[in-house]
Design a protein around this motif. Structure first.
Motif, PDB file in Angstrom:
ATOM      1  N   LYS A 171      53.984 113.738  82.570  1.00 16.94           N
ATOM      2  CA  LYS A 171      54.704 114.281  81.309  1.00 16.94           C
ATOM      3  C   LYS A 171      55.657 113.660  80.898  1.00 16.94           C
ATOM      4  N   PRO A 172      55.737 112.659  79.977  1.00 14.16           N
ATOM      5  CA  PRO A 172      56.895 112.002  79.373  1.00 14.16           C
ATOM      6  C   PRO A 172      58.018 113.112  78.760  1.00 14.16           C
ATOM      7  N   ASP A 173      59.166 112.605  78.836  1.00 11.83           N
ATOM      8  CA  ASP A 173      60.191 113.233  77.847  1.00 11.83           C
ATOM      9  C   ASP A 173      59.922 113.038  76.392  1.00 11.83           C
ATOM     10  N   PRO A 174      60.311 113.740  75.622  1.00  9.18           N
ATOM     11  CA  PRO A 174      60.152 113.320  74.097  1.00  9.18           C
ATOM     12  C   PRO A 174      60.656 112.081  73.729  1.00  9.18           C
ATOM     13  N   PRO A 175      60.056 111.315  72.519  1.00 11.62           N
ATOM     14  CA  PRO A 175      60.573 110.178  72.286  1.00 11.62           C
ATOM     15  C   PRO A 175      61.967 110.670  71.515  1.00 11.62           C
ATOM     16  N   GLU A 176      62.887 109.458  71.503  1.00  7.12           N
ATOM     17  CA  GLU A 176      64.191 109.531  71.432  1.00  7.12           C
ATOM     18  C   GLU A 176      64.615 108.668  69.989  1.00  7.12           C
ATOM     19  N   ASN A 177      65.672 109.057  69.249  1.00  2.61           N
ATOM     20  CA  ASN A 177      66.123 108.367  68.144  1.00  2.61           C
ATOM     21  C   ASN A 177      65.128 108.379  67.000  1.00  2.61           C
ATOM     22  N   VAL A 178      64.466 109.540  66.774  1.00  4.22           N
ATOM     23  CA  VAL A 178      63.589 109.690  65.346  1.00  4.22           C
ATOM     24  C   VAL A 178      64.432 109.587  64.327  1.00  4.22           C
ATOM     25  N   VAL A 179      63.887 108.642  63.568  1.00  2.00           N
ATOM     26  CA  VAL A 179      64.667 108.431  62.124  1.00  2.00           C
ATOM     27  C   VAL A 179      63.667 108.640  61.127  1.00  2.00           C
ATOM     28  N   ALA A 180      63.997 109.330  59.949  1.00  2.00           N
ATOM     29  CA  ALA A 180      62.994 109.318  58.732  1.00  2.00           C
ATOM     30  C   ALA A 180      63.975 108.843  57.488  1.00  2.00           C
ATOM     31  N   LYS A 181      63.095 108.082  56.801  1.00  2.00           N
ATOM     32  CA  LYS A 181      63.789 107.539  55.569  1.00  2.00           C
ATOM     33  C   LYS A 181      63.149 107.551  54.373  1.00  2.00           C
ATOM     34  N   PRO A 182      63.746 107.878  53.109  1.00  2.00           N
ATOM     35  CA  PRO A 182      62.691 107.706  51.917  1.00  2.00           C
ATOM     36  C   PRO A 182      62.457 106.017  51.722  1.00  2.00           C
ATOM     37  N   LEU A 208      52.709 104.263  76.036  1.00  2.00           N
ATOM     38  CA  LEU A 208      52.610 105.607  75.361  1.00  2.00           C
ATOM     39  C   LEU A 208      51.748 105.550  74.229  1.00  2.00           C
ATOM     40  N   LYS A 209      51.302 106.659  73.885  1.00  2.00           N
ATOM     41  CA  LYS A 209      50.776 107.026  72.532  1.00  2.00           C
ATOM     42  C   LYS A 209      51.491 108.343  71.911  1.00  2.00           C
ATOM     43  N   PHE A 210      51.405 108.365  70.562  1.00  2.00           N
ATOM     44  CA  PHE A 210      52.489 109.214  70.090  1.00  2.00           C
ATOM     45  C   PHE A 210      51.598 110.233  69.162  1.00  2.00           C
ATOM     46  N   PHE A 211      52.201 111.343  68.924  1.00  2.00           N
ATOM     47  CA  PHE A 211      51.726 112.220  67.990  1.00  2.00           C
ATOM     48  C   PHE A 211      52.785 112.796  67.149  1.00  2.00           C
ATOM     49  N   LEU A 212      52.598 112.603  65.707  1.00  2.00           N
ATOM     50  CA  LEU A 212      53.446 112.867  64.762  1.00  2.00           C
ATOM     51  C   LEU A 212      53.141 114.124  63.850  1.00  2.00           C
ATOM     52  N   ARG A 213      54.089 115.207  63.655  1.00  2.00           N
ATOM     53  CA  ARG A 213      53.863 116.334  62.884  1.00  2.00           C
ATOM     54  C   ARG A 213      54.936 116.256  61.909  1.00  2.00           C
ATOM     55  N   TYR A 214      54.529 116.631  60.629  1.00  2.00           N
ATOM     56  CA  TYR A 214      55.601 116.822  59.543  1.00  2.00           C
ATOM     57  C   TYR A 214      55.083 118.014  58.558  1.00  2.00           C
ATOM     58  N   LYS A 242      60.539 117.017  47.842  1.00  2.00           N
ATOM     59  CA  LYS A 242      60.631 118.356  48.870  1.00  2.00           C
ATOM     60  C   LYS A 242      61.189 117.723  49.976  1.00  2.00           C
ATOM     61  N   GLU A 243      62.045 118.454  50.644  1.00  2.00           N
ATOM     62  CA  GLU A 243      62.320 118.120  52.150  1.00  2.00           C
ATOM     63  C   GLU A 243      61.551 118.510  53.076  1.00  2.00           C
ATOM     64  N   TYR A 244      61.451 117.424  54.225  1.00  2.00           N
ATOM     65  CA  TYR A 244      60.397 117.557  55.237  1.00  2.00           C
ATOM     66  C   TYR A 244      61.084 117.598  56.491  1.00  2.00           C
ATOM     67  N   ILE A 245      60.262 118.345  57.330  1.00  2.00           N
ATOM     68  CA  ILE A 245      60.922 118.170  58.720  1.00  2.00           C
ATOM     69  C   ILE A 245      59.748 117.598  59.618  1.00  2.00           C
ATOM     70  N   ILE A 246      60.216 116.658  60.524  1.00  2.00           N
ATOM     71  CA  ILE A 246      59.431 115.883  61.049  1.00  2.00           C
ATOM     72  C   ILE A 246      59.697 115.905  62.877  1.00  2.00           C
ATOM     73  N   SER A 259      54.297 115.127  75.798  1.00  2.00           N
ATOM     74  CA  SER A 259      55.525 115.875  75.880  1.00  2.00           C
ATOM     75  C   SER A 259      55.924 116.728  75.082  1.00  2.00           C
ATOM     76  N   ASP A 260      57.048 117.353  75.364  1.00  2.00           N
ATOM     77  CA  ASP A 260      57.368 118.548  74.360  1.00  2.00           C
ATOM     78  C   ASP A 260      57.879 117.808  73.132  1.00  2.00           C
ATOM     79  N   TRP A 261      58.202 118.421  71.898  1.00  2.00           N
ATOM     80  CA  TRP A 261      58.349 117.628  70.773  1.00  2.00           C
ATOM     81  C   TRP A 261      59.773 117.261  70.772  1.00  2.00           C
ATOM     82  N   SER A 262      59.999 116.063  70.102  1.00  2.00           N
ATOM     83  CA  SER A 262      61.505 115.557  69.846  1.00  2.00           C
ATOM     84  C   SER A 262      62.305 116.263  68.991  1.00  2.00           C
ATOM     85  N   VAL A 263      63.352 116.229  68.994  1.00  2.00           N
ATOM     86  CA  VAL A 263      64.423 116.944  68.030  1.00  2.00           C
ATOM     87  C   VAL A 263      64.076 116.707  66.614  1.00  2.00           C
ATOM     88  N   ALA A 264      64.028 117.737  65.785  1.00  2.00           N
ATOM     89  CA  ALA A 264      63.450 117.626  64.255  1.00  2.00           C
ATOM     90  C   ALA A 264      64.368 116.886  63.730  1.00  2.00           C
TER      91      ALA A 264
END
Length: 306
Positions: A171-182, A208-214, A242-246, A259-264
């Motif tokens: 079970k990996p640790d969560p992905p790091e340095n998640v950045v979301a930009k317009p 690794l493969k990834f799962f994104l939720r928003y 609209k403001e999004y959480i990712i 893994s667990d989810w990354s920091v939002a």
């Protein structure tokens, strides 16, 4: 030190003094009422945690100290909770543990790891103390691991055992340095990027493969995207303005669990700047205002008679 269970009846003797000797008892320096004495014995009924402390017995009225004990009230351990996980596959795995409820007295933990018929050393981590790690000596082994944790204290012991295959605990640790930009000029897009967990040692050999939720903050329902490769994704169906959480999760391509989810992270799609009045319009408006405010009075024509 004298250990006793919560709720037990406790009898303390005043050292080698006779039962009928005259004695005085104190708890943490405070005299104990004689109603708790049976001869020279101290009787404590149904002890609770507050009665832990230093008990002293003195001979007669001379206050000559004859006996001293530290009473520690606690409970035997319940079955410990044990978890083993590989977050740095294929280097090895770690096991961590804790008790479901406190015992209020010191506990010692002993862990044994057996791989097939071979006993392995689980090296204790300095921090956290309730953790140890195993280095894989043989990769892709189909032989199960058996991990037994035994907890012991002065009032009893308990244990738990896990048996598992190497690949099931990845079970990996969560992905790091998640950045979301317009995305400029795109009111429905958000550009999301992230990095592999730094604890994952070899993403080339073990991708690794990834799962994104928003979701927008105004809604409770998440949208999901599973990505087989790459560390970026463009959301194309965001609500404008609209403001999004990712968040992002990771998993080995073939084995183990997510893994667990990354920091939002939060982001809002690009929005067009509101249009300001043009300079010409502002000038025209100012001029008309001046004209209407400072209208000269109508001229009066004087007619000469005759």
């Amino acid at each position: 030190i004298q250990y006793e269970r919560v709720g037990a009846d406790v009898t303390m003797k005043c050292g080698s003094m006779d039962w009928d000797a005259t004695v005085t008892w104190t708890a943490n320096g405070t005299d104990i009422d004689e109603s708790h004495l049976n001869g020279s014995y101290l009787i404590l009924k149904k002890v609770d945690l507050t009665q832990s402390g230093q008990y002293s017995c003195y001979e007669g009225s001379s206050w000559h100290l004859k006996y001293q004990t530290y009473l520690r009230v606690g409970t035997p351990p319940k079955e410990p909770l044990l978890m083993c996980r590989s977050n740095n596959y294929p280097k090895g795995f770690y096991c961590s543990w804790h008790l479901p409820t406190p015992t209020y007295i010191p506990n010692s933990f002993n862990i044994s790891v057996i791989h097939g018929t071979k006993e392995m050393v689980c090296e204790k981590d300095v921090f956290p103390k309730n953790r140890c790690h195993i280095r894989y000596l043989q990769l892709f082994s189909t032989v199960k691991y058996k991990v037994t944790l035994t907890v012991t204290n002065a009032l009893g012991k308990n244990s738990t055992t896990l048996t598992f295959d190497e690949f099931t605990i990845v079970k990996p640790d969560p992905p790091e340095n998640v950045v979301a930009k317009p995305v400029p000029n795109n009111p429905r897009r958000l550009e999301v990027s992230w990095q592999n967990p730094s604890s994952w040692p070899d993403p080339e050999s073990f991708p690794l493969k990834f799962f994104l939720r928003y979701r927008p903050l105004i809604l409770d329902q998440w949208q999901h995207v599973e990505l087989s490769d790459g560390t970026s994704h463009t959301i194309t169906d965001a609500y404008a303005g609209k403001e999004y959480i990712i968040q992002v999760a990771a998993k080995d391509n073939d084995i183990g669990t997510w893994s667990d989810w990354s920091v939002a992270v939060h982001a809002t799609p690009w929005t067009e700047e509101p249009k300001h009045l043009t300079t010409e319009a502002q000038i025209a408006e100012t001029t008309s205002a001046s004209t209407s405010s400072f209208m000269p009075p109508p001229t009066t024509k004087i007619c000469d008679k005759g």
